[in-house]
Every structure is written in C-alpha cells, then in structure tokens.
Write an enzyme that holds these catalytic residues in place. Structure first.
Site, PDB file in Angstrom:
ATOM      1  N   ILE A  51       0.833  -1.208   0.000  1.00 31.09           N
ATOM      2  CA  ILE A  51       0.000   0.000   0.000  1.00 31.09           C
ATOM      3  C   ILE A  51       0.867   1.257   0.000  1.00 31.09           C
ATOM      4  CG2 ILE A  51      -0.257   0.223   2.509  1.00 31.09           C
ATOM      5  CD1 ILE A  51      -3.029   0.748  -0.096  1.00 31.09           C
ATOM      6  N   LYS A  79      -5.756   2.943   7.164  1.00 35.52           N
ATOM      7  CA  LYS A  79      -6.942   2.326   7.765  1.00 35.52           C
ATOM      8  C   LYS A  79      -6.656   0.882   8.153  1.00 35.52           C
ATOM      9  CE  LYS A  79      -7.906  -0.474   4.251  1.00 35.52           C
ATOM     10  NZ  LYS A  79      -8.097  -1.923   4.320  1.00 35.52           N
ATOM     11  N   ASP A 107     -10.467  -6.415   6.890  1.00 37.78           N
ATOM     12  CA  ASP A 107      -9.449  -5.497   6.391  1.00 37.78           C
ATOM     13  C   ASP A 107      -9.920  -4.829   5.111  1.00 37.78           C
ATOM     14  OD1 ASP A 107      -6.470  -4.569   6.443  1.00 37.78           O
ATOM     15  OD2 ASP A 107      -6.787  -5.322   4.403  1.00 37.78           O
TER      16      ASP A 107
END
Length: 307
Positions: free
Chosen positions: A16, A92, A168
């Site tokens: 990410i 997040k 997730d």
C-alpha cells in the site's frame, strides 16, 4: 493557507505504501519524504531506518509521520509519534481496537491526526452521499468480495489476531456506508467463517439496520476471479449503485458523471489542510461496525487456509 513544506517520515514500505502513498507524496508539492522506517525495505536516496524508534532517535527535521504498518502495532507507533510532537497520518483502520483510538485522540492534543478512509475518497462517493441525503432508504445490499492471494499475497498477519481478516477490506465498504447513508447504522447479526488454522474470519454475512431499512452484507476474501466491490441502495426515488469500490455510480441503471478517481492524492491534500488549520479527523464508525461484528457474530469453521 500555509504553503510551508511538510517533512514526512514514512513507516512501513509494503504494497500500500509503494502503490499509493509514495506516488501521492511525490505529486503533492506540500510534502517532502525525508525518511523511511522498515525492517526489510528502503528507498534509494532517502534516509532509512529499521524501526520507528531508530528514525525518531536520529532527530531528523520532521513535521509528520505516516504509518503504513499492520493495524496490530499501529496504535503504539502512533503514540510514540505524538509524544515526539509530530503530526500523524494513519492507514486504515486507525488501530486494532476502539479503546486504542480513544487513547490516541486524547494524546493528539496540539497535533494533527488523520485516520484515513481511502475508499471515501473514491470518485463517486461524495456524489452518492449528496443524492441520498434527501431520499428515503428502503434497503441496502453490500457485496464486497476479493481474492486475498491477489490483494494480500503471503501476508499471514492479516489472518492472525488483530489482523482483521475479511474486515481489512470490508472496513473500506463500511467507511463508504457510514459516509453516504444519512442515518447511523446498527449491527443486528453476523456469521463469521474462520479457517481452522487461522484466527481471523475470511467470510462474513452481516445484517444491519439503517432507520428500519435492512442492510445486508456479503463479505469474502476467498472470492476467485475479479473482485466485487458493490453497494446497491433502494430508495423512494430509484436504485443507486456504487461499483468498482465507489469509482462508478448509476441511478436506475444510468451512469452518472463523477470526478476522476484520486483517492490518495485527496487524502494528502486533506492532511495538509488539517495541519494548516490545527485540526484532526478521526472517525471510528467503520471500526465500531467491525468490533460489533466480532462481538456479536456466530462462528463457523472453514477448511484450513494457506497462501
């Protein structure tokens, strides 16, 4: 508005960070990547350290730190960033538990903290929220299914305690729902499928309520083929559908014009605005829905799973 440079440390150089954070930082002139921390990775030409503590001990000129680590360790790292007097952006979810989020909010006084929900920045999400604001919601159907081997290859932490498993990715959907629906959501029931050799669910079916309307959720990270990231909202004025994770919107099958998709550039622009204004943005509602599902959900066993 301030135009001062915001010097960043980036912790965690996984998928990410490399796919989303690094390009967004590079294209925003308000930010300069000063250092990274990762036990296994580094970037050429950027100061690198094995841990956040080592980075902070180097006493570099930093203004903020971005945390792209697994959620199980995120709260402790954020606490150390705040204690160092720096602003912090959290991938997040902001932490692995609600009490951890509360503790971070209390510790963040005087510093900016942004709990990012990148799916809320998808191209059609704000437009959907505006359209639904004046409509009566009759029913909501959420299908959020993908293949963990494609999107999180070999990442065993995802299926360990604190790793969130199917949530997730599903928390992205919850972040959209809590943004576009006018009234609060309440979880009624959940059924969680957990592999015999893992600790986190890989499938889930949830029922929620939105002002009396049923919100049915079908979630999986065992879905082969193309991902399905879709939300359908039946209203008194027609059917609104968000597809491709919020990038496309139709009303009664008619495509709606939306802005170009730019999730992470929008997040970094927001982070700069919050720092300039001396404010924070920490919304724990998506995490609350995950916590409710974990507490209220029944469990059934799935076959053992290996990457």
């Amino acid at each position: 508005m301030s135009n001062s440079l915001i010097r960043l440390g980036l912790v965690g150089l996984g998928k990410i960070a490399r796919d989303q954070h690094l390009p967004a930082i590079a294209e925003n002139p308000r930010f300069a990547l000063t250092a990274t921390a990762d036990p296994q990775g580094a970037l050429e030409g950027i100061a690198s350290y094995p841990t956040l503590d080592a980075l902070l001990d180097a006493r570099l000129a930093l203004d903020a730190v971005v945390l792209c680590t697994p959620p199980s360790v995120r709260a402790g790292l954020a606490q150390r960033v705040l204690e160092a007097g720096l602003h912090v952006m959290l991938e997040k979810p902001p932490a692995a538990g609600l009490s951890q989020v509360d503790a971070l909010v209390r510790a963040s006084a005087g510093r900016t903290m942004l709990a990012t929900w990148h799916s809320r920045e998808s191209a059609a999400v704000d437009a959907a929220a505006a359209w639904l604001a004046a409509r009566q919601i009759k029913a909501v159907r959420l299908n959020w299914r993908e293949d963990v081997r494609v999107w999180h290859p070999g990442q065993d932490w995802l299926l360990a305690a604190g790793g969130f498993g199917v949530f997730d990715t599903a928390i992205n959907a919850f972040s959209i729902l809590t943004h576009i629906l006018p009234q609060p959501l309440a979880l009624e029931s959940a059924d969680l499928g957990i592999p015999a050799n893992r600790q986190a669910p890989m499938t889930a079916r949830l029922t929620m309520r939105h002002a009396g309307a049923e919100v049915a959720c079908d979630l999986s990270i065992l879905h082969p083929g193309a991902p399905q990231w879709d939300i359908a909202v039946d209203t008194d004025a027609g059917l609104l559908q968000l597809t491709q994770g919020g990038q496309r919107m139709t009303i009664d099958g008619k495509a709606q014009e939306v802005a170009p998709d730019a999730e992470y550039p929008r997040l970094y622009a927001r982070f700069a605005r919050l720092i300039d204004a001396g404010q924070s943005d920490v919304d724990a509602r998506p995490l609350t829905l995950v916590a409710d599902a974990m507490m209220l959900g029944s469990h059934h066993s799935l076959p053992p799973f290996e990457f």
